[in-house]
Design a protein around this motif. Structure first.
Motif, PDB file in Angstrom:
ATOM      1  N   TYR A 139      25.243  29.710  44.754  1.00 32.78           N
ATOM      2  CA  TYR A 139      25.308  31.156  44.592  1.00 32.78           C
ATOM      3  C   TYR A 139      25.076  31.531  43.135  1.00 32.78           C
ATOM      4  O   TYR A 139      25.218  30.702  42.240  1.00 32.78           O
ATOM      5  N   TYR A 140      24.691  32.775  42.910  1.00 35.07           N
ATOM      6  CA  TYR A 140      24.455  33.273  41.561  1.00 35.07           C
ATOM      7  C   TYR A 140      25.594  34.212  41.191  1.00 35.07           C
ATOM      8  O   TYR A 140      25.838  35.201  41.879  1.00 35.07           O
ATOM      9  N   ILE A 141      26.268  33.901  40.103  1.00 35.26           N
ATOM     10  CA  ILE A 141      27.421  34.683  39.680  1.00 35.26           C
ATOM     11  C   ILE A 141      26.973  35.854  38.815  1.00 35.26           C
ATOM     12  O   ILE A 141      26.301  35.675  37.802  1.00 35.26           O
ATOM     13  N   GLU A 142      27.330  37.060  39.232  1.00 35.71           N
ATOM     14  CA  GLU A 142      27.026  38.250  38.443  1.00 35.71           C
ATOM     15  C   GLU A 142      28.048  38.452  37.330  1.00 35.71           C
ATOM     16  O   GLU A 142      27.697  38.811  36.206  1.00 35.71           O
ATOM     17  N   SER A 143      29.328  38.247  37.641  1.00 31.81           N
ATOM     18  CA  SER A 143      30.379  38.484  36.651  1.00 31.81           C
ATOM     19  C   SER A 143      31.617  37.691  37.029  1.00 31.81           C
ATOM     20  O   SER A 143      31.761  37.250  38.174  1.00 31.81           O
ATOM     21  N   TRP A 144      32.515  37.496  36.038  1.00 34.97           N
ATOM     22  CA  TRP A 144      33.771  36.801  36.309  1.00 34.97           C
ATOM     23  C   TRP A 144      34.864  37.358  35.418  1.00 34.97           C
ATOM     24  O   TRP A 144      34.607  37.973  34.385  1.00 34.97           O
ATOM     25  N   GLU A 145      36.120  37.152  35.885  1.00 38.84           N
ATOM     26  CA  GLU A 145      37.300  37.565  35.153  1.00 38.84           C
ATOM     27  C   GLU A 145      38.326  36.442  35.220  1.00 38.84           C
ATOM     28  O   GLU A 145      38.432  35.755  36.235  1.00 38.84           O
ATOM     29  N   VAL A 146      39.102  36.278  34.133  1.00 40.11           N
ATOM     30  CA  VAL A 146      40.143  35.248  34.083  1.00 40.11           C
ATOM     31  C   VAL A 146      41.486  35.926  33.855  1.00 40.11           C
ATOM     32  O   VAL A 146      41.607  36.810  32.994  1.00 40.11           O
ATOM     33  N   PHE A 147      42.501  35.515  34.637  1.00 38.90           N
ATOM     34  CA  PHE A 147      43.842  36.075  34.570  1.00 38.90           C
ATOM     35  C   PHE A 147      44.843  34.990  34.225  1.00 38.90           C
ATOM     36  O   PHE A 147      44.640  33.817  34.549  1.00 38.90           O
ATOM     37  N   ASP A 148      45.955  35.391  33.577  1.00 36.12           N
ATOM     38  CA  ASP A 148      47.041  34.437  33.405  1.00 36.12           C
ATOM     39  C   ASP A 148      47.980  34.533  34.598  1.00 36.12           C
ATOM     40  O   ASP A 148      47.736  35.287  35.551  1.00 36.12           O
ATOM     41  N   LEU A 149      49.080  33.765  34.582  1.00 32.18           N
ATOM     42  CA  LEU A 149      49.949  33.707  35.748  1.00 32.18           C
ATOM     43  C   LEU A 149      50.752  34.979  35.972  1.00 32.18           C
ATOM     44  O   LEU A 149      51.350  35.146  37.030  1.00 32.18           O
ATOM     45  N   SER A 150      50.757  35.880  35.001  1.00 31.16           N
ATOM     46  CA  SER A 150      51.433  37.176  35.209  1.00 31.16           C
ATOM     47  C   SER A 150      50.476  38.220  35.728  1.00 31.16           C
ATOM     48  O   SER A 150      50.871  39.349  35.984  1.00 31.16           O
ATOM     49  N   GLY A 151      49.203  37.858  35.887  1.00 29.86           N
ATOM     50  CA  GLY A 151      48.224  38.794  36.389  1.00 29.86           C
ATOM     51  C   GLY A 151      47.469  39.553  35.321  1.00 29.86           C
ATOM     52  O   GLY A 151      46.652  40.413  35.636  1.00 29.86           O
ATOM     53  N   LEU A 152      47.697  39.234  34.047  1.00 34.50           N
ATOM     54  CA  LEU A 152      46.975  39.913  32.974  1.00 34.50           C
ATOM     55  C   LEU A 152      45.555  39.370  32.874  1.00 34.50           C
ATOM     56  O   LEU A 152      45.342  38.159  32.870  1.00 34.50           O
ATOM     57  N   ARG A 153      44.604  40.278  32.802  1.00 37.75           N
ATOM     58  CA  ARG A 153      43.223  39.849  32.610  1.00 37.75           C
ATOM     59  C   ARG A 153      43.013  39.480  31.150  1.00 37.75           C
ATOM     60  O   ARG A 153      43.195  40.294  30.253  1.00 37.75           O
ATOM     61  N   LEU A 154      42.618  38.235  30.903  1.00 34.74           N
ATOM     62  CA  LEU A 154      42.481  37.723  29.547  1.00 34.74           C
ATOM     63  C   LEU A 154      41.044  37.749  29.049  1.00 34.74           C
ATOM     64  O   LEU A 154      40.790  37.876  27.854  1.00 34.74           O
ATOM     65  N   LYS A 155      40.104  37.619  29.974  1.00 42.35           N
ATOM     66  CA  LYS A 155      38.716  37.546  29.549  1.00 42.35           C
ATOM     67  C   LYS A 155      37.812  37.865  30.729  1.00 42.35           C
ATOM     68  O   LYS A 155      38.157  37.592  31.881  1.00 42.35           O
ATOM     69  N   SER A 156      36.664  38.454  30.458  1.00 37.04           N
ATOM     70  CA  SER A 156      35.684  38.725  31.500  1.00 37.04           C
ATOM     71  C   SER A 156      34.304  38.674  30.886  1.00 37.04           C
ATOM     72  O   SER A 156      34.133  38.777  29.671  1.00 37.04           O
ATOM     73  N   LEU A 166      28.457  29.159  32.690  1.00 35.97           N
ATOM     74  CA  LEU A 166      29.445  28.778  31.688  1.00 35.97           C
ATOM     75  C   LEU A 166      30.631  29.743  31.683  1.00 35.97           C
ATOM     76  O   LEU A 166      30.466  30.958  31.711  1.00 35.97           O
ATOM     77  N   VAL A 167      31.843  29.177  31.647  1.00 35.80           N
ATOM     78  CA  VAL A 167      33.067  29.944  31.428  1.00 35.80           C
ATOM     79  C   VAL A 167      33.774  29.300  30.235  1.00 35.80           C
ATOM     80  O   VAL A 167      34.349  28.230  30.352  1.00 35.80           O
ATOM     81  N   ASP A 168      33.696  29.942  29.090  1.00 35.83           N
ATOM     82  CA  ASP A 168      34.238  29.380  27.860  1.00 35.83           C
ATOM     83  C   ASP A 168      35.594  30.008  27.576  1.00 35.83           C
ATOM     84  O   ASP A 168      35.698  31.173  27.234  1.00 35.83           O
ATOM     85  N   LEU A 169      36.660  29.204  27.725  1.00 36.61           N
ATOM     86  CA  LEU A 169      38.029  29.677  27.505  1.00 36.61           C
ATOM     87  C   LEU A 169      38.693  28.869  26.399  1.00 36.61           C
ATOM     88  O   LEU A 169      39.914  28.690  26.401  1.00 36.61           O
ATOM     89  N   THR A 170      37.908  28.374  25.452  1.00 39.19           N
ATOM     90  CA  THR A 170      38.450  27.493  24.426  1.00 39.19           C
ATOM     91  C   THR A 170      39.439  28.200  23.508  1.00 39.19           C
ATOM     92  O   THR A 170      40.220  27.540  22.819  1.00 39.19           O
ATOM     93  N   GLU A 171      39.425  29.541  23.501  1.00 41.82           N
ATOM     94  CA  GLU A 171      40.380  30.250  22.655  1.00 41.82           C
ATOM     95  C   GLU A 171      41.742  30.406  23.323  1.00 41.82           C
ATOM     96  O   GLU A 171      42.713  30.830  22.681  1.00 41.82           O
ATOM     97  N   LEU A 172      41.848  30.058  24.615  1.00 42.45           N
ATOM     98  CA  LEU A 172      43.115  30.175  25.331  1.00 42.45           C
ATOM     99  C   LEU A 172      43.934  28.890  25.189  1.00 42.45           C
ATOM    100  O   LEU A 172      43.372  27.795  25.089  1.00 42.45           O
ATOM    101  N   THR A 194      29.437  37.447  43.153  1.00 42.20           N
ATOM    102  CA  THR A 194      28.068  36.964  43.256  1.00 42.20           C
ATOM    103  C   THR A 194      27.099  38.136  43.382  1.00 42.20           C
ATOM    104  O   THR A 194      27.503  39.282  43.582  1.00 42.20           O
ATOM    105  N   ASN A 195      25.804  37.823  43.291  1.00 42.84           N
ATOM    106  CA  ASN A 195      24.801  38.881  43.380  1.00 42.84           C
ATOM    107  C   ASN A 195      24.700  39.474  44.784  1.00 42.84           C
ATOM    108  O   ASN A 195      24.130  40.557  44.960  1.00 42.84           O
ATOM    109  N   ASP A 196      25.261  38.798  45.797  1.00 43.38           N
ATOM    110  CA  ASP A 196      25.303  39.383  47.138  1.00 43.38           C
ATOM    111  C   ASP A 196      26.714  39.861  47.488  1.00 43.38           C
ATOM    112  O   ASP A 196      27.089  39.954  48.648  1.00 43.38           O
ATOM    113  N   ASN A 197      27.499  40.163  46.413  1.00 46.17           N
ATOM    114  CA  ASN A 197      28.815  40.813  46.540  1.00 46.17           C
ATOM    115  C   ASN A 197      29.876  39.941  47.210  1.00 46.17           C
ATOM    116  O   ASN A 197      30.840  40.462  47.770  1.00 46.17           O
ATOM    117  N   GLN A 198      29.740  38.619  47.151  1.00 44.34           N
ATOM    118  CA  GLN A 198      30.838  37.756  47.557  1.00 44.34           C
ATOM    119  C   GLN A 198      31.886  37.727  46.448  1.00 44.34           C
ATOM    120  O   GLN A 198      31.552  37.729  45.267  1.00 44.34           O
TER     121      GLN A 198
END
Length: 391
Positions: free
Chosen positions: A332-349, A358-364, A375-379
């Motif tokens: 599949y082709y990923i259009e966008s992504w978001e990363v959350f911590d365990l409290s539900g806070l969005r940390l990066k997108s 690539l998902v680069d979270l080296t600052e976390l 995905t590009n077909d809305n999955q």
């Protein structure tokens, strides 16, 4: 599923552990009064290092291996990851990723060799640079096609010089005609005195100006627990509330009730609206599209919700990693992504404009996080990811 206050089982996932290593994930669906297995992820370890991961689709009790990921290590550090289409075989490798480190065990570069489906002519390279404090300073993504290196994207990271918090991230794209980097998007973050994220804003660059279009505010209670998350958009030159996700019924410092409601603009205030709600459940973070989620604990743990659907699993590797992950781009082709911590806070997108995944979270910091991808077909796909750096 919840109909007329009667609960019905829909989906569940089991995690099987052996000496603290998850060796099997089993996804099941409730069918004809029984739990039927629909997907398996089998993992093999040497000590704590994951050597192999096998993704298996199950239909009518027949198993089919979709992918096998093989990790190779040198001195405890991931050196090469091979992504096999189907079972493990040198003829099945679709993608191979190699890593180069510095003396501080930080990733200096990643090279992705694309497999037979791309004619073995394309390589993708990511180069990392760090500041004096050891935090990620910049990341350059380039492609090598038929021997020619072409720069594509540059990410710059800016931190508070006193506490080290990430304050902003700017993405630039390379303009071949002008032969220079041009601004594309910017994310900015604000924290309270306790270091908790209280606001994030997202801007795009157009006609020599930054235009802010989305803002999120995070509200905490006196204990520092997340109470609500509010989304704003710029409409008629004013910030307008769009929706609020409220967290309540706190037990053991975790909410058991989450509600997504309109909060002024575009609907009746207080009216339920479907949203992607992250929640913490049984030492795991999960994500569902819903307007209300209620968690109840019994001998058999039951999740009661009027959710529209539960999202599918995102294939991402290596997992755990040192902060750099790759989303499977073969299926599949990923259009966008978001990363959350365990409290539900969005940390990066991010918006994934290229095929690297690539998902680069080296600052976390090291820990457990949740990633959601579109995905590009809305999955909608999700996965738990773990950052663990070998000391």
């Amino acid at each position: 599923m919840n109909e007329n206050n009667v609960s019905y089982p829909l989906l569940r996932t089991e995690w099987i552990y052996e000496t603290n290593n998850c060796i099997l994930q089993r996804k099941q669906k409730w069918q004809s009064g029984n739990w039927e297995t629909t997907y398996l992820i089998e993992s093999e370890y040497i000590n704590t290092l994951k050597q192999k991961e096998k993704y298996i689709a199950v239909s009518d009790k027949v198993e089919r291996v979709e992918k096998t990921i093989i990790n190779n290590y040198v001195n405890g550090r991931l050196s090469v990851t091979n992504d096999n289409r189907g079972a493990e075989s040198e003829h099945n490798i679709d993608q191979s990723t190699s890593f180069l480190y510095d003396n501080a065990n930080r990733v200096l570069s990643m090279q992705i060799d694309l497999g037979p489906g791309f004619g073995n002519q394309q390589k993708e390279v990511l180069q990392y640079a760090y500041n004096k404090t050891g935090k990620l300073d910049s990341l350059i993504y380039s492609q090598t096609i038929k021997g020619e290196v072409v720069d594509k994207q540059l990410s710059l990271f800016y931190y508070d010089k006193y506490n080290g918090n990430l304050m902003s991230q700017v993405q630039k794209k390379w303009n071949d005609k002008s032969a220079k980097w041009e601004n594309r998007t910017k994310s900015e973050f604000t924290y309270n005195t306790n270091g908790k994220l209280i606001q994030e804003t997202y801007s795009y660059y157009s006609s020599n100006f930054w235009t802010v279009n989305v803002r999120y505010d995070y509200i905490y209670d006196q204990r520092g627990l997340l109470q609500s998350k509010i989304m704003y958009q710029q409409l008629y030159r004013q910030w307008r509330k769009i929706y609020t996700i409220e967290y309540s019924n706190i037990e053991n410092e975790q909410p058991n009730l989450m509600e997504s409601k309109y909060n002024f603009w575009g609907g009746t205030t207080g009216e339920y609206v479907n949203n992607f709600i992250p929640y913490y459940f049984n030492d795991e973070i999960s994500l569902m599209e819903a307007n209300r989620i209620e968690i109840k604990y019994t001998t058999d743990i039951t999740l009661v919700t009027n959710t529209s659907f539960e999202v599918g699993w995102l294939k991402i590797y290596p997992n755990p990693s040192n902060g750099v992950f790759y989303i499977d781009t073969q299926n599949y082709y990923i259009e966008s992504w978001e990363v959350f911590d365990l409290s539900g806070l969005r940390l990066k997108s991010d918006t994934n404009h290229f095929r690297t995944g690539l998902v680069d979270l080296t600052e976390l910091p090291d820990g457990i996080y949740m990633i959601k991808a579109i995905t590009n077909d809305n999955q909608l796909l999700k996965q738990k990811i773990i950052i663990h750096r070998n000391q």
